[in-house]
Design an enzyme around this catalytic site. Structure first.
Site, mmCIF file in Angstrom:
data_model
loop_
_atom_site.group_PDB
_atom_site.id
_atom_site.type_symbol
_atom_site.label_atom_id
_atom_site.label_comp_id
_atom_site.label_asym_id
_atom_site.label_seq_id
_atom_site.Cartn_x
_atom_site.Cartn_y
_atom_site.Cartn_z
ATOM 1 N N THR A 12 0.833 -1.210 0.000
ATOM 2 C CA THR A 12 0.000 0.000 0.000
ATOM 3 C C THR A 12 0.861 1.250 0.000
ATOM 4 O OG1 THR A 12 -1.704 -1.213 1.218
ATOM 5 C CG2 THR A 12 -1.852 1.186 1.206
ATOM 6 N N GLU A 28 18.635 -24.630 28.041
ATOM 7 C CA GLU A 28 19.090 -23.592 27.100
ATOM 8 C C GLU A 28 20.595 -23.698 26.852
ATOM 9 O OE1 GLU A 28 16.940 -21.977 25.480
ATOM 10 O OE2 GLU A 28 15.280 -22.701 26.709
ATOM 11 N N HIS A 76 21.120 -26.153 24.040
ATOM 12 C CA HIS A 76 20.889 -25.545 22.723
ATOM 13 C C HIS A 76 22.098 -24.710 22.292
ATOM 14 C CE1 HIS A 76 16.817 -26.813 22.090
ATOM 15 N NE2 HIS A 76 16.338 -26.200 23.166
ATOM 16 N N ASP A 132 10.567 -28.173 20.227
ATOM 17 C CA ASP A 132 11.822 -28.537 19.556
ATOM 18 C C ASP A 132 11.653 -29.836 18.767
ATOM 19 O OD1 ASP A 132 12.971 -26.346 20.803
ATOM 20 O OD2 ASP A 132 13.626 -27.525 22.536
#
Length: 647
Positions: A201, A417, A420, A494
């Site tokens: 737009t 964590e 990971h 995960d």
């Protein structure tokens, strides 16, 4: 608006005249005499005749002189006796009755008032903003004049190729003869295709702003009504208005609301929508040409549009306005940062690297959120730390400060964590890990963030397998520390993502040696796009079984690789868990130190949360912090009582 005002004024004047005509006319008299004089004249035998009309008394003296007097508020009970004793002729006037017309008007006035109110609201609902029932089929397109649009190509960034495609529209609108003398014909329609928020737009408004021509804007849903034929009438009226203002631009936003494929669906299409589409097809390329009118439409669903709408002669050109790359995101950020006072440490290039997949609307929201963070902290400028906080809020969700986690839960999340992060750092061809946090955000208890070094337009097999390994890193970390029996459900997302990547590698991307480069995915075509209700199966049961086997082999191979990496670096995982328990969030510099088995302290670029105030942490506040993970000998035997509470 002026016509309606004049009409109501005329109606008001007529009503006032009618009411005045129904009023009682006063008799003309030659004078007014007080009541005391009238009573005195009765005693003096000067009165010949009196006529009563309520409190009004019309008096005729014996010398034929007339005057008027009025009874006082308190009635005089002796007046009639005095008049009779004085031989005065007394007459009375019957009460005045309204005329037949007045009686009818008074009795029907409430009904007429209700009818008038009903007509007024019907005009508002049908016509919108003062348009009457007779204009129900008129176009709802809003026309913007040449000087009303201030947007130019300078306000559009991140889509250089799309701007190049539409620049010749501006040249044609400014000087049509330049193209006509060579026999060229400008595209009658331009379809802008792209994901939501990419600036379709905005680009259309920039074309009108650069060309300085009238700009008609309307949404696809404004054509369709519950009454059959109204949409087609509005299309005709819109093109008639555009022909009067040519050269001009008609912009139809979300054209898929009216331009969907005809004959689609199980129960047949909507007749009103299909008639509207038919009329639009005729107007764009029918027997009568539309010289000087350029139709620009925008959609993020080009796959559902009718083929007749996309053919040359109607929408001759399709302009893809895609998600910006890292350079485009940097340009978009600079455009939105013009209105924001910035600190000297703000680096748009670094922010652009950390926002892969962001559209122009997402980046505008990022700048706005950063400004709100700075305003909350009573700052005069927006610094880099506010942009980091805004990015974390958008990508990971707002912090859930009200959520209280026990120390055991925090430790489990920290190990998850850390798994990971370690896998992400050690597997090949993986995006670098730049932030790890155990602060609950959104639906996640912790987040590991990656910062791509560059935008990826395609993915290699090595990268995809590394992604699978890193996704399983959190579950494997919990399994190594707490045992298989105490693994939590935190890895559900995960597992879902890893399985989806592995299945696509086998069925769509040809990364299986046994199945080869063939497509084995099921047909997922939508029923409501005119396709078959039943889905056809393109593979046998033996092939489906082989696909499941190949997916399992792929998952198991990367699962075992991730397990071995974490087992070899379990000391780093303990140190990273301690750092997360102490600081809750660690950045790339701290992760580098942990991976090199060095001592870790709070990053000088950290921030301190004092309730609702966010501020940079000065060097003096972080220097006394005790190092975490002093080499491989100092592991998890630390006191975490100084870690910030979650509440």
């Amino acid at each position: 608006m002026a016509k309606n005002l004049i009409l109501w004024l005329v109606i008001a004047v007529v009503l006032m005249s009618v009411f005045q005509s129904f009023g009682t006319n006063s008799n003309s008299t030659k004078g007014l005499v007080d009541y005391t004089t009238f009573v005195r004249q009765i005693g003096q035998d000067q009165i010949k005749e009196v006529q009563f009309n309520d409190r009004k008394i019309t008096v005729t003296k014996r010398d034929n002189a007339n005057y008027v007097t009025y009874l006082p508020v308190a009635n005089d009970p002796k007046l009639l006796d005095d008049l009779i004793n004085a031989n005065v002729q007394v007459q009375g006037t019957p009460p005045e009755e309204p005329s037949l017309l007045a009686s009818i008007f008074i009795s029907w006035f409430p009904m007429l008032l209700l009818i008038g109110v009903w007509i007024f609201f019907m005009r508002q609902m049908q016509g919108g903003g003062g348009k009457g029932a007779m204009s129900f089929g008129k176009s709802k397109a809003r026309m913007m004049g040449e000087d009303q649009i201030k947007t130019t190509f300078a306000d559009v960034a991140g889509c250089d190729e799309a701007k190049e495609d539409v620049k010749e529209l501006v040249d044609y609108l400014r000087d049509p003869s330049r193209f006509q003398k060579l026999g060229g014909r400008i595209p009658t329609g331009v379809l802008m295709v792209g994901p939501p928020g990419t600036g379709k737009t905005l680009l259309a408004k920039a074309i009108a702003g650069e060309a300085k021509v009238p700009f008609f804007t309307i949404s696809g849903s404004d054509f369709v009504e519950m009454f059959v034929g109204v949409g087609a009438s509005r299309v005709r009226d819109m093109f008639e208005q555009a022909k009067k203002a040519a050269p001009c631009i008609i912009f139809i936003d979300e054209i898929d609301a009216v331009g969907r494929q005809r004959g689609a669906g199980v129960g047949g299409g909507n007749d009103e929508r299909e008639q509207t589409l038919n009329q639009m097809l005729v107007e764009m390329d029918g027997f009568e040409g539309n010289e000087g009118i350029i139709v620009i439409a925008a959609t993020n669903r080009p796959d559902v549009l009718d083929p007749a709408l996309l053919r040359p002669g109607r929408f001759d050109r399709q302009v893809v306005v895609g998600l910006p790359d890292v350079r485009g995101r940097e340009q978009i950020l600079k455009v939105h940062m013009r209105k924001v006072p910035l600190d000297g440490d703000v680096n748009p290039s670094l922010i652009a690297r950390g926002t892969p997949g962001f559209s122009g609307a997402d980046l505008a929201n990022l700048v706005n959120e950063a400004a709100l963070f700075a305003a909350r902290g009573d700052k005069n400028v927006v610094a880099m730390i506010e942009f980091e906080l805004a990015k974390d809020k958008i990508m990971m969700g707002a912090e859930r400060k009200s959520m209280v986690m026990s120390e055991d839960q925090k430790a489990s999340t920290a190990y998850h964590e850390a798994g990971h992060a370690i896998i992400g750092r050690l597997v090949p061809d993986h995006d670098p890990v730049y932030k790890v946090s155990i602060i609950p955000r959104g639906r996640a208890l912790g987040v590991t963030m990656y910062l791509p070094e560059k935008d990826r337009v395609s993915h290699s097999r090595e990268f995809l397998e590394s992604m699978i390994s890193s996704l399983y890193g959190g579950r494997l970390a919990e399994e190594l520390i707490y045992g298989r029996e105490k693994v939590s459900t935190g890895a559900s997302n995960d597992i879902e993502r890893a399985t989806d990547i592995a299945r696509k590698m086998v069925t769509q991307w040809g990364f299986s040696d046994k199945l080869g480069p063939l497509l084995y995915a099921e047909d997922e075509g939508e029923v409501f796009l005119g396709r078959s209700v039943t889905q056809s199966k393109h593979m046998s049961d033996d092939t489906a079984k082989l696909i499941d086997t190949e997916v399992r082999i792929l998952i198991d191979r990367n699962y075992q690789r991730a397990r071995q990496i974490l087992a070899d670096n379990i000391d780093i995982m303990h140190s990273m868990k301690d750092a997360l328990m102490k600081y809750e969030t660690i950045d790339a510099g701290q992760i580098d130190d942990l991976m090199e088995r060095k001592a870790v302290i709070r990053s000088p670029k950290g921030w301190i949360d004092d309730g609702d105030t966010l501020r940079n942490a000065p060097e003096t506040e972080i220097a006394p912090d005790e190092p975490i993970g002093d080499g491989i000998d100092a592991l998890s035997e630390k006191d975490d009582t100084d870690s910030k509470p979650q509440a």
